[in-house]
Scaffold this motif. Sequence first.
Motif, PDB file in Angstrom:
ATOM      1  N   ASP A  31      -7.052  19.141 -36.077  1.00 43.48           N
ATOM      2  CA  ASP A  31      -6.235  18.922 -34.880  1.00 43.48           C
ATOM      3  C   ASP A  31      -7.155  18.840 -33.669  1.00 43.48           C
ATOM      4  O   ASP A  31      -7.638  19.850 -33.175  1.00 43.48           O
ATOM      5  N   HIS A  32      -7.378  17.637 -33.186  1.00 37.46           N
ATOM      6  CA  HIS A  32      -8.276  17.440 -32.051  1.00 37.46           C
ATOM      7  C   HIS A  32      -7.639  17.848 -30.723  1.00 37.46           C
ATOM      8  O   HIS A  32      -8.341  17.974 -29.718  1.00 37.46           O
ATOM      9  N   CYS A  33      -6.352  18.068 -30.726  1.00 38.69           N
ATOM     10  CA  CYS A  33      -5.667  18.454 -29.494  1.00 38.69           C
ATOM     11  C   CYS A  33      -5.756  19.958 -29.232  1.00 38.69           C
ATOM     12  O   CYS A  33      -5.737  20.389 -28.080  1.00 38.69           O
ATOM     13  N   TYR A  34      -5.851  20.737 -30.289  1.00 34.42           N
ATOM     14  CA  TYR A  34      -5.832  22.186 -30.132  1.00 34.42           C
ATOM     15  C   TYR A  34      -6.952  22.745 -29.259  1.00 34.42           C
ATOM     16  O   TYR A  34      -6.692  23.627 -28.429  1.00 34.42           O
ATOM     17  N   PRO A  35      -8.207  22.279 -29.385  1.00 30.32           N
ATOM     18  CA  PRO A  35      -9.253  22.845 -28.514  1.00 30.32           C
ATOM     19  C   PRO A  35      -8.946  22.691 -27.025  1.00 30.32           C
ATOM     20  O   PRO A  35      -9.269  23.576 -26.225  1.00 30.32           O
ATOM     21  N   VAL A  36      -8.309  21.599 -26.657  1.00 32.64           N
ATOM     22  CA  VAL A  36      -7.950  21.389 -25.247  1.00 32.64           C
ATOM     23  C   VAL A  36      -6.833  22.353 -24.854  1.00 32.64           C
ATOM     24  O   VAL A  36      -6.888  22.989 -23.802  1.00 32.64           O
ATOM     25  N   GLN A  37      -5.838  22.489 -25.704  1.00 32.09           N
ATOM     26  CA  GLN A  37      -4.745  23.415 -25.426  1.00 32.09           C
ATOM     27  C   GLN A  37      -5.270  24.848 -25.321  1.00 32.09           C
ATOM     28  O   GLN A  37      -4.901  25.589 -24.421  1.00 32.09           O
ATOM     29  N   LYS A  38      -6.169  25.231 -26.227  1.00 35.26           N
ATOM     30  CA  LYS A  38      -6.738  26.586 -26.197  1.00 35.26           C
ATOM     31  C   LYS A  38      -7.556  26.808 -24.929  1.00 35.26           C
ATOM     32  O   LYS A  38      -7.483  27.878 -24.322  1.00 35.26           O
ATOM     33  N   ALA A  39      -8.326  25.805 -24.509  1.00 35.87           N
ATOM     34  CA  ALA A  39      -9.107  25.933 -23.277  1.00 35.87           C
ATOM     35  C   ALA A  39      -8.187  26.123 -22.076  1.00 35.87           C
ATOM     36  O   ALA A  39      -8.473  26.948 -21.195  1.00 35.87           O
ATOM     37  N   LEU A  40      -7.087  25.386 -22.027  1.00 38.52           N
ATOM     38  CA  LEU A  40      -6.114  25.561 -20.936  1.00 38.52           C
ATOM     39  C   LEU A  40      -5.547  26.974 -20.965  1.00 38.52           C
ATOM     40  O   LEU A  40      -5.440  27.628 -19.924  1.00 38.52           O
ATOM     41  N   ASP A  41      -5.186  27.447 -22.164  1.00 39.97           N
ATOM     42  CA  ASP A  41      -4.671  28.816 -22.302  1.00 39.97           C
ATOM     43  C   ASP A  41      -5.711  29.841 -21.861  1.00 39.97           C
ATOM     44  O   ASP A  41      -5.404  30.767 -21.100  1.00 39.97           O
ATOM     45  N   ASP A  42      -6.944  29.679 -22.328  1.00 39.14           N
ATOM     46  CA  ASP A  42      -8.010  30.637 -22.013  1.00 39.14           C
ATOM     47  C   ASP A  42      -8.293  30.703 -20.511  1.00 39.14           C
ATOM     48  O   ASP A  42      -8.682  31.759 -19.998  1.00 39.14           O
ATOM     49  N   GLN A  43      -8.112  29.598 -19.819  1.00 39.08           N
ATOM     50  CA  GLN A  43      -8.369  29.557 -18.377  1.00 39.08           C
ATOM     51  C   GLN A  43      -7.131  29.909 -17.555  1.00 39.08           C
ATOM     52  O   GLN A  43      -7.181  29.926 -16.334  1.00 39.08           O
ATOM     53  N   GLY A  44      -6.017  30.163 -18.223  1.00 42.87           N
ATOM     54  CA  GLY A  44      -4.786  30.537 -17.524  1.00 42.87           C
ATOM     55  C   GLY A  44      -4.168  29.393 -16.744  1.00 42.87           C
ATOM     56  O   GLY A  44      -3.485  29.621 -15.746  1.00 42.87           O
ATOM     57  N   ILE A  45      -4.389  28.180 -17.195  1.00 41.44           N
ATOM     58  CA  ILE A  45      -3.857  26.996 -16.510  1.00 41.44           C
ATOM     59  C   ILE A  45      -2.462  26.707 -17.045  1.00 41.44           C
ATOM     60  O   ILE A  45      -2.250  26.602 -18.250  1.00 41.44           O
ATOM     61  N   ASP A  46      -1.515  26.597 -16.138  1.00 43.04           N
ATOM     62  CA  ASP A  46      -0.131  26.320 -16.489  1.00 43.04           C
ATOM     63  C   ASP A  46       0.006  24.853 -16.871  1.00 43.04           C
ATOM     64  O   ASP A  46      -0.479  23.970 -16.156  1.00 43.04           O
ATOM     65  N   TYR A  47       0.658  24.586 -17.988  1.00 41.23           N
ATOM     66  CA  TYR A  47       0.832  23.212 -18.447  1.00 41.23           C
ATOM     67  C   TYR A  47       2.112  23.092 -19.262  1.00 41.23           C
ATOM     68  O   TYR A  47       2.665  24.083 -19.741  1.00 41.23           O
ATOM     69  N   GLU A  48       2.548  21.878 -19.404  1.00 34.66           N
ATOM     70  CA  GLU A  48       3.706  21.549 -20.225  1.00 34.66           C
ATOM     71  C   GLU A  48       3.213  20.667 -21.370  1.00 34.66           C
ATOM     72  O   GLU A  48       2.427  19.751 -21.152  1.00 34.66           O
ATOM     73  N   ILE A  49       3.668  20.933 -22.575  1.00 37.44           N
ATOM     74  CA  ILE A  49       3.287  20.107 -23.726  1.00 37.44           C
ATOM     75  C   ILE A  49       4.253  18.936 -23.849  1.00 37.44           C
ATOM     76  O   ILE A  49       5.470  19.115 -23.807  1.00 37.44           O
ATOM     77  N   VAL A  50       3.686  17.755 -23.989  1.00 44.09           N
ATOM     78  CA  VAL A  50       4.459  16.555 -24.278  1.00 44.09           C
ATOM     79  C   VAL A  50       3.998  16.085 -25.653  1.00 44.09           C
ATOM     80  O   VAL A  50       2.865  15.640 -25.809  1.00 44.09           O
ATOM     81  N   LYS A  51       4.869  16.223 -26.631  1.00 42.65           N
ATOM     82  CA  LYS A  51       4.520  15.852 -28.005  1.00 42.65           C
ATOM     83  C   LYS A  51       4.634  14.343 -28.181  1.00 42.65           C
ATOM     84  O   LYS A  51       5.661  13.751 -27.877  1.00 42.65           O
ATOM     85  N   GLU A  52       3.559  13.765 -28.664  1.00 40.33           N
ATOM     86  CA  GLU A  52       3.486  12.326 -28.898  1.00 40.33           C
ATOM     87  C   GLU A  52       3.468  12.063 -30.400  1.00 40.33           C
ATOM     88  O   GLU A  52       3.079  12.936 -31.178  1.00 40.33           O
ATOM     89  N   PRO A  53       3.857  10.868 -30.831  1.00 45.47           N
ATOM     90  CA  PRO A  53       3.845  10.553 -32.265  1.00 45.47           C
ATOM     91  C   PRO A  53       2.436  10.632 -32.859  1.00 45.47           C
ATOM     92  O   PRO A  53       1.461  10.305 -32.197  1.00 45.47           O
ATOM     93  N   VAL A  54       2.368  11.077 -34.112  1.00 47.21           N
ATOM     94  CA  VAL A  54       1.085  11.136 -34.801  1.00 47.21           C
ATOM     95  C   VAL A  54       0.655   9.729 -35.185  1.00 47.21           C
ATOM     96  O   VAL A  54      -0.372   9.245 -34.746  1.00 47.21           O
ATOM     97  N   LEU A  55       1.424   9.095 -36.035  1.00 45.65           N
ATOM     98  CA  LEU A  55       1.117   7.750 -36.508  1.00 45.65           C
ATOM     99  C   LEU A  55       2.404   6.943 -36.592  1.00 45.65           C
ATOM    100  O   LEU A  55       3.467   7.516 -36.830  1.00 45.65           O
TER     101      LEU A  55
END
Length: 95
Positions: free
Chosen positions: A18-42
């Motif tokens: 999952d190439h998206c998870y490291p970015v999500q984890k970095a946002l979480d670790d830095q306490g940055i508020d964000y909203e997830i927008v789920k996009e199609p896989v394939l």
Amino acid sequence: MPIKLHRCPMTFVHSGIDHCYPVQKALDDQGIDYEIVKEPVLPRSRRKDVERLSGQRLLPVIEFEDGSVYREESADMATAIRAGQLDSKRGARTI
């Protein structure tokens, strides 16, 4: 309004596939508020919103409050977020 993280819908996967998870984890670790927008896989051709925003179909993409976007390889995005450089990436369309 928080930033939006456009990512694959597999939010339960926390591994190297999952190439998206490291970015999500970095946002979480830095306490940055964000909203997830789920996009199609394939197929990637179904990622019309991502293509409209960023001019390409790869994930993840960060959409800022002003509508500008940031996209790089996920490891580079996570590094920039952890280094406190996310705001300087506002409007960057690096692919």
